[in-house]
Design a protein around this motif. Sequence first.
Motif, PDB file in Angstrom:
ATOM      1  N   ASP A 253       0.846  -1.187   0.000  1.00  0.00           N
ATOM      2  CA  ASP A 253       0.000   0.000   0.000  1.00  0.00           C
ATOM      3  C   ASP A 253       0.887   1.244   0.000  1.00  0.00           C
ATOM      4  O   ASP A 253       2.004   1.233   0.489  1.00  0.00           O
ATOM      5  CB  ASP A 253      -0.868  -0.038   1.257  1.00  0.00           C
ATOM      6  N   ASN A 254       0.388   2.355  -0.544  1.00  0.00           N
ATOM      7  CA  ASN A 254       1.182   3.581  -0.615  1.00  0.00           C
ATOM      8  C   ASN A 254       1.602   4.088   0.761  1.00  0.00           C
ATOM      9  O   ASN A 254       2.711   4.571   0.936  1.00  0.00           O
ATOM     10  CB  ASN A 254       0.409   4.670  -1.356  1.00  0.00           C
ATOM     11  N   LEU A 255       0.728   3.978   1.734  1.00  0.00           N
ATOM     12  CA  LEU A 255       1.069   4.433   3.081  1.00  0.00           C
ATOM     13  C   LEU A 255       2.192   3.596   3.670  1.00  0.00           C
ATOM     14  O   LEU A 255       3.158   4.123   4.214  1.00  0.00           O
ATOM     15  CB  LEU A 255      -0.167   4.371   3.984  1.00  0.00           C
ATOM     16  N   LEU A 256       2.070   2.290   3.532  1.00  0.00           N
ATOM     17  CA  LEU A 256       3.097   1.393   4.049  1.00  0.00           C
ATOM     18  C   LEU A 256       4.426   1.630   3.334  1.00  0.00           C
ATOM     19  O   LEU A 256       5.482   1.677   3.963  1.00  0.00           O
ATOM     20  CB  LEU A 256       2.653  -0.060   3.874  1.00  0.00           C
ATOM     21  N   ALA A 257       4.374   1.806   2.027  1.00  0.00           N
ATOM     22  CA  ALA A 257       5.596   2.071   1.260  1.00  0.00           C
ATOM     23  C   ALA A 257       6.230   3.386   1.700  1.00  0.00           C
ATOM     24  O   ALA A 257       7.455   3.489   1.793  1.00  0.00           O
ATOM     25  CB  ALA A 257       5.280   2.102  -0.233  1.00  0.00           C
ATOM     26  N   GLY A 258       5.427   4.386   1.969  1.00  0.00           N
ATOM     27  CA  GLY A 258       5.958   5.669   2.426  1.00  0.00           C
ATOM     28  C   GLY A 258       6.653   5.561   3.767  1.00  0.00           C
ATOM     29  O   GLY A 258       7.717   6.133   3.965  1.00  0.00           O
ATOM     30  N   VAL A 259       6.053   4.814   4.687  1.00  0.00           N
ATOM     31  CA  VAL A 259       6.655   4.632   6.009  1.00  0.00           C
ATOM     32  C   VAL A 259       7.984   3.892   5.884  1.00  0.00           C
ATOM     33  O   VAL A 259       9.004   4.313   6.451  1.00  0.00           O
ATOM     34  CB  VAL A 259       5.695   3.875   6.952  1.00  0.00           C
ATOM     35  N   PHE A 260       8.005   2.801   5.124  1.00  0.00           N
ATOM     36  CA  PHE A 260       9.248   2.056   4.948  1.00  0.00           C
ATOM     37  C   PHE A 260      10.291   2.883   4.211  1.00  0.00           C
ATOM     38  O   PHE A 260      11.489   2.761   4.469  1.00  0.00           O
ATOM     39  CB  PHE A 260       8.999   0.741   4.201  1.00  0.00           C
ATOM     40  N   SER A 261       9.854   3.717   3.305  1.00  0.00           N
ATOM     41  CA  SER A 261      10.768   4.575   2.561  1.00  0.00           C
ATOM     42  C   SER A 261      11.466   5.564   3.477  1.00  0.00           C
ATOM     43  O   SER A 261      12.685   5.753   3.401  1.00  0.00           O
ATOM     44  CB  SER A 261       9.989   5.310   1.476  1.00  0.00           C
ATOM     45  N   ILE A 262      10.702   6.188   4.355  1.00  0.00           N
ATOM     46  CA  ILE A 262      11.282   7.153   5.290  1.00  0.00           C
ATOM     47  C   ILE A 262      12.241   6.452   6.251  1.00  0.00           C
ATOM     48  O   ILE A 262      13.361   6.914   6.481  1.00  0.00           O
ATOM     49  CB  ILE A 262      10.164   7.890   6.059  1.00  0.00           C
ATOM     50  N   VAL A 263      11.826   5.315   6.783  1.00  0.00           N
ATOM     51  CA  VAL A 263      12.681   4.567   7.707  1.00  0.00           C
ATOM     52  C   VAL A 263      13.954   4.106   6.995  1.00  0.00           C
ATOM     53  O   VAL A 263      15.058   4.223   7.532  1.00  0.00           O
ATOM     54  CB  VAL A 263      11.910   3.372   8.310  1.00  0.00           C
ATOM     55  N   GLY A 264      13.817   3.617   5.769  1.00  0.00           N
ATOM     56  CA  GLY A 264      14.983   3.174   5.005  1.00  0.00           C
ATOM     57  C   GLY A 264      15.941   4.313   4.718  1.00  0.00           C
ATOM     58  O   GLY A 264      17.160   4.132   4.761  1.00  0.00           O
ATOM     59  N   GLY A 265      15.411   5.489   4.418  1.00  0.00           N
ATOM     60  CA  GLY A 265      16.261   6.646   4.159  1.00  0.00           C
ATOM     61  C   GLY A 265      17.048   7.069   5.384  1.00  0.00           C
ATOM     62  O   GLY A 265      18.230   7.391   5.301  1.00  0.00           O
ATOM     63  N   VAL A 266      16.389   7.052   6.535  1.00  0.00           N
ATOM     64  CA  VAL A 266      17.068   7.425   7.780  1.00  0.00           C
ATOM     65  C   VAL A 266      18.163   6.410   8.100  1.00  0.00           C
ATOM     66  O   VAL A 266      19.294   6.781   8.434  1.00  0.00           O
ATOM     67  CB  VAL A 266      16.054   7.531   8.939  1.00  0.00           C
ATOM     68  N   ILE A 267      17.846   5.132   7.964  1.00  0.00           N
ATOM     69  CA  ILE A 267      18.828   4.090   8.269  1.00  0.00           C
ATOM     70  C   ILE A 267      20.020   4.175   7.320  1.00  0.00           C
ATOM     71  O   ILE A 267      21.171   4.085   7.746  1.00  0.00           O
ATOM     72  CB  ILE A 267      18.165   2.695   8.223  1.00  0.00           C
ATOM     73  N   SER A 268      19.751   4.380   6.022  1.00  0.00           N
ATOM     74  CA  SER A 268      20.859   4.447   5.069  1.00  0.00           C
ATOM     75  C   SER A 268      21.719   5.686   5.306  1.00  0.00           C
ATOM     76  O   SER A 268      22.942   5.621   5.190  1.00  0.00           O
ATOM     77  CB  SER A 268      20.348   4.406   3.633  1.00  0.00           C
ATOM     78  N   SER A 269      21.110   6.804   5.655  1.00  0.00           N
ATOM     79  CA  SER A 269      21.892   8.012   5.946  1.00  0.00           C
ATOM     80  C   SER A 269      22.769   7.808   7.176  1.00  0.00           C
ATOM     81  O   SER A 269      23.938   8.217   7.193  1.00  0.00           O
ATOM     82  CB  SER A 269      20.969   9.205   6.172  1.00  0.00           C
ATOM     83  N   LEU A 270      22.230   7.182   8.207  1.00  0.00           N
ATOM     84  CA  LEU A 270      23.017   6.910   9.406  1.00  0.00           C
ATOM     85  C   LEU A 270      24.154   5.936   9.114  1.00  0.00           C
ATOM     86  O   LEU A 270      25.271   6.101   9.614  1.00  0.00           O
ATOM     87  CB  LEU A 270      22.121   6.345  10.513  1.00  0.00           C
ATOM     88  N   ALA A 271      23.878   4.932   8.274  1.00  0.00           N
ATOM     89  CA  ALA A 271      24.915   3.959   7.936  1.00  0.00           C
ATOM     90  C   ALA A 271      26.054   4.619   7.174  1.00  0.00           C
ATOM     91  O   ALA A 271      27.231   4.358   7.455  1.00  0.00           O
ATOM     92  CB  ALA A 271      24.306   2.817   7.112  1.00  0.00           C
ATOM     93  N   VAL A 272      25.733   5.485   6.230  1.00  0.00           N
ATOM     94  CA  VAL A 272      26.777   6.169   5.465  1.00  0.00           C
ATOM     95  C   VAL A 272      27.588   7.086   6.369  1.00  0.00           C
ATOM     96  O   VAL A 272      28.813   7.142   6.270  1.00  0.00           O
ATOM     97  CB  VAL A 272      26.149   6.935   4.281  1.00  0.00           C
ATOM     98  N   ALA A 273      26.932   7.799   7.275  1.00  0.00           N
ATOM     99  CA  ALA A 273      27.648   8.672   8.203  1.00  0.00           C
ATOM    100  C   ALA A 273      28.547   7.856   9.130  1.00  0.00           C
ATOM    101  O   ALA A 273      29.677   8.263   9.430  1.00  0.00           O
ATOM    102  CB  ALA A 273      26.657   9.494   9.018  1.00  0.00           C
TER     103      ALA A 273
END
Length: 54
Positions: free
Chosen positions: A24-44
Motif C-alpha cells: 500500500d502507498n502508506l506502508l511504502a511511504g513509512v518504509f521509505s522514510i525509515v529506510g532513508g534514515v537508516i541508510s543516511s546513518l549507515a553512510v555517516a
Amino acid sequence: MGNYFLIGMFSTLSFNAVLSRMADNLLAGVFSIVGGVISSLAVAWVKRWWEKRG
C-alpha cells in the motif's frame, strides 16, 4: 554532510519504487522514510569509521 544526505535520498527513492509495487502507498511511504534514515546513518557511520582509520 550534504553528500551523505543525497545518498540516503536516492536509496530511499529506489527502495520506495520497489515497495510501491508490493505494498500500500502508506506502508511504502513509512518504509521509505525509515529506510532513508537508516541508510543516511549507515553512510555517516562508515565515513566516521573511515576517518578514524586514516
